[in-house]
Design an enzyme around this catalytic site. Structure first.
Site, PDB file in Angstrom:
ATOM      1  N   GLU A   1       6.861   4.696   6.520  1.00 38.28           N
ATOM      2  CA  GLU A   1       7.107   3.698   7.541  1.00 38.28           C
ATOM      3  C   GLU A   1       6.493   2.371   7.242  1.00 38.28           C
ATOM      4  OE1 GLU A   1       9.397   4.132   9.397  1.00 38.28           O
ATOM      5  OE2 GLU A   1       9.805   6.259   9.614  1.00 38.28           O
TER       6      GLU A   1
ATOM      7  N   CYS B   1       6.039  -3.247  13.669  1.00 39.72           N
ATOM      8  CA  CYS B   1       6.894  -3.375  12.550  1.00 39.72           C
ATOM      9  C   CYS B   1       8.447  -3.691  13.110  1.00 39.72           C
ATOM     10  CB  CYS B   1       6.824  -1.912  11.947  1.00 39.72           C
ATOM     11  SG  CYS B   1       6.963  -0.493  12.983  1.00 39.72           S
TER      12      CYS B   1
ATOM     13  N   VAL C   1       0.703  -1.094  -0.081  1.00 40.11           N
ATOM     14  CA  VAL C   1       0.026  -0.117  -0.040  1.00 40.11           C
ATOM     15  C   VAL C   1       0.826   1.339   0.029  1.00 40.11           C
ATOM     16  CG1 VAL C   1      -1.783   1.323   1.114  1.00 40.11           C
ATOM     17  CG2 VAL C   1      -1.947  -1.347   1.085  1.00 40.11           C
TER      18      VAL C   1
END
Length: 508
Positions: free
Chosen positions: A266, A300, A248
C-alpha cells in the site's frame, strides 16, 4: 516516575508510562536496543521514551512466534474469530483514550484519532463474520468418481510494517484478517508512533493472556529500518504487508521477491477529484475540503489534484478558497480544530521545499503556501494553480497542498487523472449517469478506488482497499482481501477404483 506534562497522565489508563520497553516478545515486554523519545508534533516536545528492538530481540521474538504458529493453526477459524471479537471489545472500552493517543502522537485531530480506532473495531467485527466464511469451491471433475475442490489454509506468519499516518488502522486491516485466517502476526509500527504500537499491542496481549493462548501469536517490535529489513529478508514470514512510500515499497518488494515470498503493498497516492459542469458545487467544495485538508494532507488518499471544468472553474474556486481561509489550525486535541500539525519537523521542511519547487515550475499560490511560526509543525493549507504537465504534479507531496487545473472534456479529465505514476483513489462530481458509468468503466479512472460524488478519502472497511501502478497493487481490509493471507490448494479426490486420466490420456 511521572510524565513531563500533566495532560499526558491519561496515557497510564492504556498502559503507557514515561519510559516503555518497545517489544512484545514471547508474551513479555522487553527491549535491549536504542532509547528514543516520541515527540508531540504540536509542540515538538517529548511525550515519553521507548526502548527499541535490537537484532537479538528480533530473533528471539521470531523463534517464539514460529512456535506459536504451530498452536494457532490448530484453533478452529470461528474460535479464532472469537479472539478477534474480544480484541474489538477491549478497544471499545478504551476508544476515547486510545483515540486521544493517536491524535497526540500522530497529530491528526481528535475526531480523526477516535475514528481511526473505530476503524480497527470495525475490522474486528468484519473479521469475526469472516471467520465462518473462509469458503473454498467445489469444481466439477471431468473424470468419473472424482471430485475437485479448493482448500484455503494459513500461510503461517504475516509480517505487517505500518506507517505513521494511520498508526493503528492499517494494522487492523491486516492483523484482524490474518489472525482469523490462522496466521500469527509480526508487527513493526512506524518509528515515530511507538506509543500507539505499544498501546495496541497491550490490548491484543491482554486478550491472548485471558484466553491462555501464547502471547507470541502477536509479536510486536518498535524500531527503525533495520527491523523492517529483517522482516523483508526473513524466510519464516511468507507474506509481508508494507505501507509507505513507493520508493521504499519497491525495495521491500525486491527483497521479499528474492526469497520468493509474497508482498502486499500500500504505497503512494496522487489522487484527483474531477468536477464536471453539472456538479453540485456545494457538495463538491465540502468534499474537496475534507479530502485535501483532512489529516493535514497526510493520508495516502488525500486529494492532491483538483480538475475543474472550465465553465464552472471560478464558481468552484472562489468558495473553496474562502473556506480554506476559515479553517481552524491548532492543537489537534482542541475542539473545533480542523487542521493539526504535520507529523515531523522534516515534514514541515519538505512542505517548504515543495512550495519552492512549485513556484519554480510555474505554479501560482492562490492561498496559503507558508509555514506558521510556532513550536509545532503547522503550515497553512495551500491551493496552487498549475499545469497538469508540471513534473511536481506527478509527485506526492505529503502535505495539505492542492493543485487546481482546468479541463474542457470528460476525456481530457480522465487522461489527466490517469497521467501520474500512482493509482490509488479518484472521484468525479456529476449528475449525469452516463458520465458516472463511463468513469467507473474500462475507459475511465485507472485507480483502485473510483468514487462518484464523494471525497477520495474516508474509505469504508467493507471494500478492498488499495491501488494500481506505483501504489503497489495490494488489497487490504474487506471484500475478498482475505485470500491474500492464505494459500490455496486445488485438491482432486478419487473415490472410485479406476484411474481415468485428464484430457482422455491413455497411458499403458
Amino acid at each position: 516516575m511521572s510524565f513531563a506534562k500533566k495532560e499526558y497522565e491519561f496515557l497510564k489508563q492504556i498502559g503507557i508510562g514515561p519510559k516503555n520497553p518497545g517489544n512484545y516478545i514471547n508474551g513479555t515486554w522487553k527491549a535491549t536496543g536504542s532509547v528514543i523519545s516520541t515527540i508531540n508534533p504540536a509542540n515538538n516536545q517529548t511525550i515519553a521514551e521507548v526502548v527499541e528492538a535490537s537484532a537479538k530481540d528480533y530473533e528471539e521474538g521470531m523463534q517464539a512466534c514460529s512456535e506459536a504458529a504451530k498452536v494457532w493453526v490448530q484453533v478452529p477459524a470461528p474460535k479464532r474469530g472469537e479472539i478477534v471479537r474480544q480484541i474489538g471489545d477491549a478497544l471499545r472500552a478504551n476508544l476515547q483514550e486510545f483515540g486521544r493517543l493517536v491524535s497526540l502522537e500522530m497529530g491528526k485531530i481528535l475526531p480523526e484519532g477516535i475514528g481511526e480506532v473505530q476503524e480497527v473495531i470495525d475490522m474486528c467485527d468484519f473479521a469475526v463474520g469472516l471467520s465462518r466464511q473462509l469458503n473454498g469451491s467445489i469444481i466439477p471433475s471431468e473424470r468419473p468418481n472424482h471430485m475437485m475442490l479448493e482448500m484455503w489454509n494459513p500461510l503461517g506468519i504475516v509480517g505487517v510494517i505500518t506507517a505513521f499516518n494511520f498508526p493503528c488502522a492499517v494494522l487492523g486491516w491486516n492483523a484482524c484478517i490474518a489472525l482469523v485466517c490462522g496466521n500469527c502476526v509480526v508487527w513493526k509500527g512506524a518509528p515515530t508512533t511507538p506509543l500507539v504500537t505499544i498501546a495496541m499491542t497491550k490490548i491484543v496481549a491482554s486478550v491472548l493472556e485471558k484466553n491462555n493462548l501464547p502471547g507470541s501469536i502477536f509479536t510486536a517490535f518498535c524500531g527503525g529500518a533495520e527491523i523492517g529489513e529483517a522482516i523483508a529478508k526473513d524466510t519464516r514470514i511468507p507474506l509481508v504487508s508494507f505501507t509507505g512510500s513507493s520508493k521504499v515499497g519497491l525495495a521491500v518488494q525486491q527483497t521479499v521477491n528474492q526469497r520468493f515470498g509474497k508482498c502486499l503493498l500500500e504505497l503512494s497516492g496522487n489522487n484527483a477529484i474531477i468536477i464536471m459542469d453539472d456538479a453540485d458545487v456545494e457538495l463538491a467544495v465540502r468534499s474537496v475540503l475534507f479530502a485535501a485538508v483532512g489529516t493535514a494532507g497526510q493520508r495516502c488518499t488525500t486529494c492532491r489534484r483538483l480538475l475543474i471544468h472550465e465553465t464552472v472553474y471560478e464558481k468552484v474556486l472562489k468558495p473553496l478558497a474562502d473556506v480554506y481561509k476559515q479553517v481552524k489550525i491548532g492543537d489537534p486535541l482542541e475542539k473545533g480544530t480542523l487542521l493539526g500539525p504535520l507529523h515531523t519537523q522534516t515534514s514541515r521542511e519538505n512542505f517548504e521545499k515543495g512550495i519552492q519547487n512549485i513556484k519554480s515550475q510555474g505554479g501560482k499560490i492562490l492561498t496559503g503556501g507558508s509555514v506558521i511560526e510556532s513550536e509545532g509543525n503547522f503550515v497553512h493549507p495551500t491551493i496552487v494553480e498549475i499545469s497538469s504537465k508540471a513534473e511536481i504534479v506527478k509527485e506526492e507531496l505529503f502535505a495539505p497542498v492542492l493543485y487546481v487545473m482546468k479541463f474542457k472534456t470528460f476525456e481530457e479529465a480522465v487522461e489527466i487523472n490517469n497521467s501520474v505514476p500512482q493509482g490509488l483513489s479518484s472521484s468525479i462530481f456529476t449528475q449525469n449517469p452516463g458520465v458516472m458509468f463511463r468513469w467507473i468503466g474500462a475507459q475511465g479512472s485507472d485507480c483502485g478506488i473510483v468514487n462518484v460524488n464523494i471525497p477520495t478519502n474516508g474509505a469504508e472497511i467493507g471494500g478492498a482497499f488499495g491501488g494500481e501502478k506505483g501504489t503497489g497493487g495490494g488489497r487490504e481490509a474487506g471484500s475478498d482481501s482475505w485470500k491474500q493471507y492464505m494459500r490455496r490448494s486445488t485438491c482432486t479426490i478419487n473415490y472410485g477404483s479406476e484411474l481415468p486420466l485428464a484430457q482422455g490420456i491413455n497411458f499403458g
